[in-house]
Design an enzyme around this catalytic site. Structure first.
Site, PDB file in Angstrom:
ATOM      1  N   ASP B  74       0.702  -1.214  -0.078  1.00 44.01           N
ATOM      2  CA  ASP B  74       0.076  -0.084  -0.005  1.00 44.01           C
ATOM      3  C   ASP B  74       0.792   1.178  -0.097  1.00 44.01           C
ATOM      4  O   ASP B  74       2.012   1.200   0.315  1.00 44.01           O
ATOM      5  CB  ASP B  74      -0.832   0.085   1.499  1.00 44.01           C
ATOM      6  CG  ASP B  74      -1.758  -1.095   1.260  1.00 44.01           C
ATOM      7  OD1 ASP B  74      -2.030  -1.848   0.388  1.00 44.01           O
ATOM      8  OD2 ASP B  74      -2.126  -1.246   2.633  1.00 44.01           O
ATOM      9  N   TYR B 132       5.822 -10.098   6.835  1.00 44.34           N
ATOM     10  CA  TYR B 132       5.590  -8.711   7.098  1.00 44.34           C
ATOM     11  C   TYR B 132       5.905  -8.288   8.605  1.00 44.34           C
ATOM     12  O   TYR B 132       5.623  -9.159   9.511  1.00 44.34           O
ATOM     13  CB  TYR B 132       3.978  -8.136   7.188  1.00 44.34           C
ATOM     14  CG  TYR B 132       3.741  -8.083   5.612  1.00 44.34           C
ATOM     15  CD1 TYR B 132       3.820  -6.742   4.858  1.00 44.34           C
ATOM     16  CD2 TYR B 132       3.056  -9.124   4.843  1.00 44.34           C
ATOM     17  CE1 TYR B 132       3.431  -6.549   3.565  1.00 44.34           C
ATOM     18  CE2 TYR B 132       2.554  -8.768   3.474  1.00 44.34           C
ATOM     19  CZ  TYR B 132       2.816  -7.765   3.097  1.00 44.34           C
ATOM     20  OH  TYR B 132       2.656  -7.487   1.585  1.00 44.34           O
TER      21      TYR B 132
END
Lengths: 266, 266
Positions: B74, B132
């Site tokens: 993002d 992540y």
């Protein structure tokens, strides 16, 4: 009037350095320029950290407040532990004052501690020693996340040679060759207690501890040490450079971004 | 045509995310806009990382090059180890190509490794797992130097409660409640192998390892875990949220800046 000692962190990237434009003492030039615009909406690139803090403290106090830093930091130089002091009339506790200051500061400056100190305390006059750290990224691969805080030197560096050169620079010397100051009125004699050079992964950290440092001194020392690390200079040249007192005999000025003021002792 | 696999680092702050505007596949919109201006002088805020790389590779190759990332990140999300692949005709060695790419990339994107891979390798289709990391600064004092990479949550956080909540989220589940995607055509079932939560000084690091993550999934998981840490939610609520499949039952979207794609496995 109460006297406060604060410890500050800042990322120097956006600023013209610590010191207010217009002189060492409560210069009015920068203040005057900004008097008709909100201190929260100034273009930081044009400002200094001292100027920013004074405007903010003066607004909180409702009258001019003068802030004294332990010393200047150049444009682009960072601080993990800059110390400053100021007198102010306020009914706030020290903690509430710190919180208030932080709520107005931009995200690249923060007060990390505050204490009320005796009236005679002065951040610059009382400073006994300073510690600077210079970070060199010794790799051909850039470090994206740390790029604002390191000087990337891709060439192979001989740490042993740099340590040897550093040993000649430790102690009490006239560092005239290692400063950009032109005027020769004030003493350029300083004492470097220690220069520590440590390899940390692909970085090399240089820690300088001393009683005080001249304008650009750490960065010129760095430029000179790195030339030694690249074998473009021999460690044994250091005494002759000191002796000469000539700026042109020392190495280049290392970039500001690698440098940070870590601690000030009193 | 040779096939290259590259590992990328980037600071996402300035970018609109990984994925090119205009569709999943070699969209032309972004390319067309920039075709008459130098790819070195573009205003990065308007661009994506994929778009930037494709323009650069196409210039080097002298013909259009399409680059496939392991997946999107993002706007504002960082990468320590994004993987991408592309086919290209070049006489350069892999190392020389990497050096050339890096010499043109802006300072917030870097290729940190390159290798020539078999023709069938595809960074997205071949990806087996992703890691992540989300960094929370759990302190009321801002961290000046890490501010672009952490989410500051000053409130007291119960790590034990968050670990318990995380244990309900590990495993294979339909994560429909934890994604912002509106259209329900594709499967929203994913497997989270592990969520590790570790306190490191004044930070808390959340590591998510899984076979793949939906749009906004890690950030909504984070928003939900932090609510649990603040005691605004009980860990035992997790199964019901998963079960419901309703976005409004999960927590808020955590900020992008705390998140980084660490590793992609093949």
């Amino acid at each position: 009037m109460r006297n406060f000692k604060i410890v500050l962190q800042y990322e120097g990237t956006r600023y013209k350095g610590w010191q207010k434009q217009g002189g060492t003492n409560a210069g009015r030039r920068e203040d005057a320029e900004s008097s008709d615009s909100s201190f929260l909406e100034t273009n930081a690139k044009e400002y200094t950290i001292q100027g920013k803090l004074e405007r903010l403290l003066s607004r909180i106090a409702g009258e001019p407040v003068e802030i004294h830093g332990s010393g200047r930091t150049d444009a682009g130089v960072h601080a993990y532990g800059q110390v400053a002091s100021f007198h102010m009339d306020t009914k706030l506790t020290a903690e509430a004052l710190m919180e208030k200051i932080n709520s107005y500061l931009p995200e690249d400056i923060a007060v990390i501690s505050i204490e009320e100190v005796p009236d005679r305390f002065h951040a610059r006059l009382g400073a006994k020693g300073k510690t600077y750290r210079y970070r060199v990224l010794n790799s051909s691969v850039p470090h994206i996340f740390e790029r604002r805080y390191v000087w990337q030197v891709p060439e192979k560096l001989d740490v042993q040679a740099m340590c040897k050169a550093a040993s000649y620079l430790e102690g009490t010397h006239d560092f005239k060759a290692f400063t950009s100051t032109k005027k020769g009125k004030k003493s350029t004699v300083r004492t470097i207690e220690a220069i520590e050079i440590v390899r940390c992964g692909d970085e090399i950290h240089f820690t300088f501890r001393g009683n005080g440092f001249l304008f650009h001194m750490v960065r010129i020392l760095m430029g000179t040490l790195i030339e030694t690390g690249k074998k473009n200079r021999r460690p044994e040249e250091m005494p002759a450079i000191l002796e000469s007192g000539l700026r042109e005999n020392a190495g280049p000025l290392a970039p500001a971004c690698g440098l940070a003021l870590m601690e000030v002792s009193y």
